[in-house]
Design a protein around this motif. Sequence first.
Motif, PDB file in Angstrom:
ATOM      1  N   PRO A 502       0.882  -1.257   0.079  1.00 34.31           N
ATOM      2  CA  PRO A 502       0.035  -0.034  -0.140  1.00 34.31           C
ATOM      3  C   PRO A 502       0.720   1.301  -0.010  1.00 34.31           C
ATOM      4  CG  PRO A 502      -0.894  -1.830   1.444  1.00 34.31           C
ATOM      5  CD  PRO A 502       0.274  -2.020   1.165  1.00 34.31           C
ATOM      6  N   GLU A 503       2.057   1.232   0.905  1.00 30.44           N
ATOM      7  CA  GLU A 503       2.861   2.440   0.889  1.00 30.44           C
ATOM      8  C   GLU A 503       3.451   2.819  -0.590  1.00 30.44           C
ATOM      9  OE1 GLU A 503       5.663   2.101   3.951  1.00 30.44           O
ATOM     10  OE2 GLU A 503       4.023   2.324   5.699  1.00 30.44           O
ATOM     11  N   ARG A 504       3.786   1.768  -1.342  1.00 29.70           N
ATOM     12  CA  ARG A 504       4.552   1.761  -2.628  1.00 29.70           C
ATOM     13  C   ARG A 504       3.655   2.567  -3.692  1.00 29.70           C
ATOM     14  NH1 ARG A 504       9.555   2.299  -4.621  1.00 29.70           N
ATOM     15  NH2 ARG A 504       9.704   1.227  -6.805  1.00 29.70           N
ATOM     16  N   LEU A 505       2.105   1.897  -3.498  1.00 31.38           N
ATOM     17  CA  LEU A 505       1.189   2.159  -4.473  1.00 31.38           C
ATOM     18  C   LEU A 505       0.889   3.695  -4.068  1.00 31.38           C
ATOM     19  CD1 LEU A 505      -1.103  -0.913  -4.442  1.00 31.38           C
ATOM     20  CD2 LEU A 505       0.285  -0.049  -6.113  1.00 31.38           C
ATOM     21  N   SER A 506       0.576   3.944  -2.827  1.00 34.31           N
ATOM     22  CA  SER A 506       0.376   5.616  -2.696  1.00 34.31           C
ATOM     23  C   SER A 506       1.400   6.606  -3.222  1.00 34.31           C
ATOM     24  CB  SER A 506       0.286   5.760  -1.169  1.00 34.31           C
ATOM     25  OG  SER A 506       1.446   5.319  -0.377  1.00 34.31           O
ATOM     26  N   LYS A 507       2.784   6.014  -2.997  1.00 33.49           N
ATOM     27  CA  LYS A 507       3.836   6.834  -3.351  1.00 33.49           C
ATOM     28  C   LYS A 507       3.883   6.970  -5.069  1.00 33.49           C
ATOM     29  CE  LYS A 507       6.997   6.082   0.410  1.00 33.49           C
ATOM     30  NZ  LYS A 507       8.401   5.462   0.635  1.00 33.49           N
ATOM     31  N   MET A 508       3.639   5.869  -5.677  1.00 35.16           N
ATOM     32  CA  MET A 508       3.475   5.901  -6.999  1.00 35.16           C
ATOM     33  C   MET A 508       2.281   6.851  -7.389  1.00 35.16           C
ATOM     34  SD  MET A 508       3.791   1.852  -7.822  1.00 35.16           S
ATOM     35  CE  MET A 508       3.184   2.198  -9.733  1.00 35.16           C
ATOM     36  N   GLN A 509       1.198   6.830  -6.959  1.00 34.68           N
ATOM     37  CA  GLN A 509       0.155   7.689  -7.385  1.00 34.68           C
ATOM     38  C   GLN A 509       0.524   9.359  -7.038  1.00 34.68           C
ATOM     39  OE1 GLN A 509      -3.303   6.118  -5.152  1.00 34.68           O
ATOM     40  NE2 GLN A 509      -3.452   4.173  -6.356  1.00 34.68           N
ATOM     41  N   GLU A 510       1.168   9.441  -5.798  1.00 34.63           N
ATOM     42  CA  GLU A 510       1.715  10.840  -5.545  1.00 34.63           C
ATOM     43  C   GLU A 510       2.557  11.219  -6.510  1.00 34.63           C
ATOM     44  OE1 GLU A 510       2.507  10.845  -1.273  1.00 34.63           O
ATOM     45  OE2 GLU A 510       0.465  10.386  -0.882  1.00 34.63           O
ATOM     46  N   GLY A 511       3.149  10.317  -7.368  1.00 28.39           N
ATOM     47  CA  GLY A 511       4.474  10.862  -8.112  1.00 28.39           C
ATOM     48  C   GLY A 511       5.693  10.677  -7.392  1.00 28.39           C
ATOM     49  N   GLN A 512       5.876  10.295  -6.031  1.00 27.98           N
ATOM     50  CA  GLN A 512       7.073  10.242  -5.491  1.00 27.98           C
ATOM     51  C   GLN A 512       7.901   9.072  -5.916  1.00 27.98           C
ATOM     52  OE1 GLN A 512       6.388  10.160  -1.170  1.00 27.98           O
ATOM     53  NE2 GLN A 512       4.893  11.988  -1.177  1.00 27.98           N
ATOM     54  N   GLU A 513       7.406   8.243  -6.272  1.00 29.94           N
ATOM     55  CA  GLU A 513       8.230   6.848  -6.873  1.00 29.94           C
ATOM     56  C   GLU A 513       7.726   6.820  -8.454  1.00 29.94           C
ATOM     57  OE1 GLU A 513      10.436   5.240  -5.480  1.00 29.94           O
ATOM     58  OE2 GLU A 513      10.302   5.925  -3.393  1.00 29.94           O
ATOM     59  N   ALA A 514       8.697   7.167  -9.453  1.00 31.03           N
ATOM     60  CA  ALA A 514       8.210   7.214 -10.708  1.00 31.03           C
ATOM     61  C   ALA A 514       9.110   5.746 -11.318  1.00 31.03           C
ATOM     62  CB  ALA A 514       8.537   8.328 -11.378  1.00 31.03           C
ATOM     63  N   LEU A 515       8.154   4.907 -11.696  1.00 28.85           N
ATOM     64  CA  LEU A 515       8.814   3.800 -12.251  1.00 28.85           C
ATOM     65  C   LEU A 515       9.351   4.085 -13.594  1.00 28.85           C
ATOM     66  CD1 LEU A 515       6.343   1.083 -10.928  1.00 28.85           C
ATOM     67  CD2 LEU A 515       8.551   1.515  -9.864  1.00 28.85           C
ATOM     68  N   ALA A 516      10.523   3.356 -13.849  1.00 28.99           N
ATOM     69  CA  ALA A 516      10.749   3.323 -15.450  1.00 28.99           C
ATOM     70  C   ALA A 516       9.769   2.802 -16.453  1.00 28.99           C
ATOM     71  CB  ALA A 516      12.057   2.902 -15.582  1.00 28.99           C
ATOM     72  N   PRO A 517       9.673   3.240 -17.668  1.00 30.60           N
ATOM     73  CA  PRO A 517       8.654   2.790 -18.432  1.00 30.60           C
ATOM     74  C   PRO A 517       9.038   1.508 -18.916  1.00 30.60           C
ATOM     75  CG  PRO A 517      10.151   4.431 -19.486  1.00 30.60           C
ATOM     76  CD  PRO A 517      10.346   4.382 -18.051  1.00 30.60           C
ATOM     77  N   THR A 518       8.034   0.527 -18.961  1.00 32.04           N
ATOM     78  CA  THR A 518       8.130  -0.776 -19.362  1.00 32.04           C
ATOM     79  C   THR A 518       7.345  -1.082 -20.420  1.00 32.04           C
ATOM     80  OG1 THR A 518       6.484  -1.530 -18.185  1.00 32.04           O
ATOM     81  CG2 THR A 518       8.477  -1.650 -16.949  1.00 32.04           C
ATOM     82  N   PRO A 519       7.722  -2.360 -21.077  1.00 32.39           N
ATOM     83  CA  PRO A 519       6.936  -2.293 -22.531  1.00 32.39           C
ATOM     84  C   PRO A 519       5.570  -2.602 -22.465  1.00 32.39           C
ATOM     85  CG  PRO A 519       8.940  -3.779 -22.443  1.00 32.39           C
ATOM     86  CD  PRO A 519       8.924  -3.156 -21.211  1.00 32.39           C
TER      87      PRO A 519
END
Length: 529
Positions: A502-519
């Motif tokens: 949940p913490e990882r998902l919330s950071k992704m939604q807030e833009g704090q943890e941007a993942l590198a683009p994948t195929p």
Amino acid sequence: MCVQAPRQGEAERGRGRAPAPGEREVKVVVVDEPPPAVARLQAQRPLEPLQVTTQAPPTPMTVASGGVDQPPPVANYQPAMRTPPPPLASLNSRVYTNQISLCLFLVHLLAAGLAVGFFVYRAVKDIVQHPRSHNARREESLLRQWLPPVEGAVALSIVLAFAWQKAVRAWPRTMVRVILWSGFGVTLAVGALLMCFSMPATVGLGVAMVVFSIGTGLYACWVTRRVGFTARVFEKAVQPVDKFRGLNGPAYLMVAAGFVWISVWCVAVIGAVNFRFPGLTILALVVSLAWTAEVMRNVANLTASRVIALYYLRGMQSSVQFSFQRALSYNLGSACLGSLFVPTIEALRILARGLNLLEGEDEFMFSCAHCCLNVMNAVFEYGNSWAFVHIAAYGRGFVQASRSTWLQFERLPGMPALADADITSSVCFLTGVTSGALCVALAGSWTFVTHKHYTATVSLMAFYVGYLMTRIGMALPQACVGCYFVCYAENPTSRLFDKTIPERLSKMQEGQEALAPTPRFPHQHVGAA
């Protein structure tokens, strides 16, 4: 008071004529009095007289006037019916999944067994009956100088497989980084060693390993931001393993079976050298070994997945032996199909990543990249490695399980991107590569000292068997991580899960943890203004 009624004659006279003079008229009034006890009750609680009116009833008092609002009348009121909860999926399916794939694998296994037995018999027969022939001398040379280094590499790979597994379970946070960078360092060092042998074949293998090590180093730099999360997931995912005694047993048994099969297979390769079309024959044996080893790995994966998944989903203490029997019977067809499908998907994934990085202003490369991305979008929905959790838990087929797991990810915002960015499979892949490189260092050096002519072939074979054996041993940690993701997506409110996802998902939604683009999730291209 009791009053006598007048006689009938007197009553008739009273009605028929006026009273005569001198007679007195008596009027009797009858009063109905209640008993004394009832009278006292009526005096204490007097009853108001009934009023019958034809006017409309007065309007109820409002809140402003000090009253309470009355709810509006409900027309055609019907009591609310509670919908029963959906039934739980069955955990004891008795259906053999992917029966066509199961039949193909069994036919292949029978043919491979006959071929291996034939080539072993052929090699032994030539050496025993015709010891002075050219074929017998060549096969004897291979047995003495080619087989021992390969067998030594297989034994080393077994030790490394269980060492990697034990280290990942004991120090998960540290081992993720160690595996990523050891894959880079070990392959680079072994590639340099092969080039130092100064033979064309070994130099070619050395260059290939150096190039691969550079790619591994770039990949380790690219996924640096994901390492911390992957380490925490590893730490949480392997915790339930200690609750189930003997959960490592199926992996040990598969590794032992793999060691026996590879040992016999190596002798069969020696016998196939002098057979017609030796190149095609050995290639067929190599492909057969790859499929068989993948099935062994997925059998261990399915066993661990069922035990861990039932613990997360139902809180059950499942039997390891029963889960192993199901993996070898009802779910074996799905393991066979997944063993063919998942490595193909991973290869396409790597290709798509490369094309995604190369796309630019070149129209051809741009079209190829997006075509490959569209293919990956379709493939991932109907075939992915997460399917083994639902195969083990619910007894579904490979395609159906792949679809159901991905649909569960899509119900949670951000979960598909998080699952797609998981590097667990890459970490387990790099353990196999590192073990294969170490086996090359052992077998290649051994062969270079004893017989230089076989150095390249022995090194190549040592890397191959070392990789396969290590992947079988690492099936348990990979199954634990798969169950952690899939079971969380199915029941996010379970108390068995912490705040890692949940913490990882919330950071992704807030833009704090941007993942590198994948195929699978291509970034948007903005045209020039």
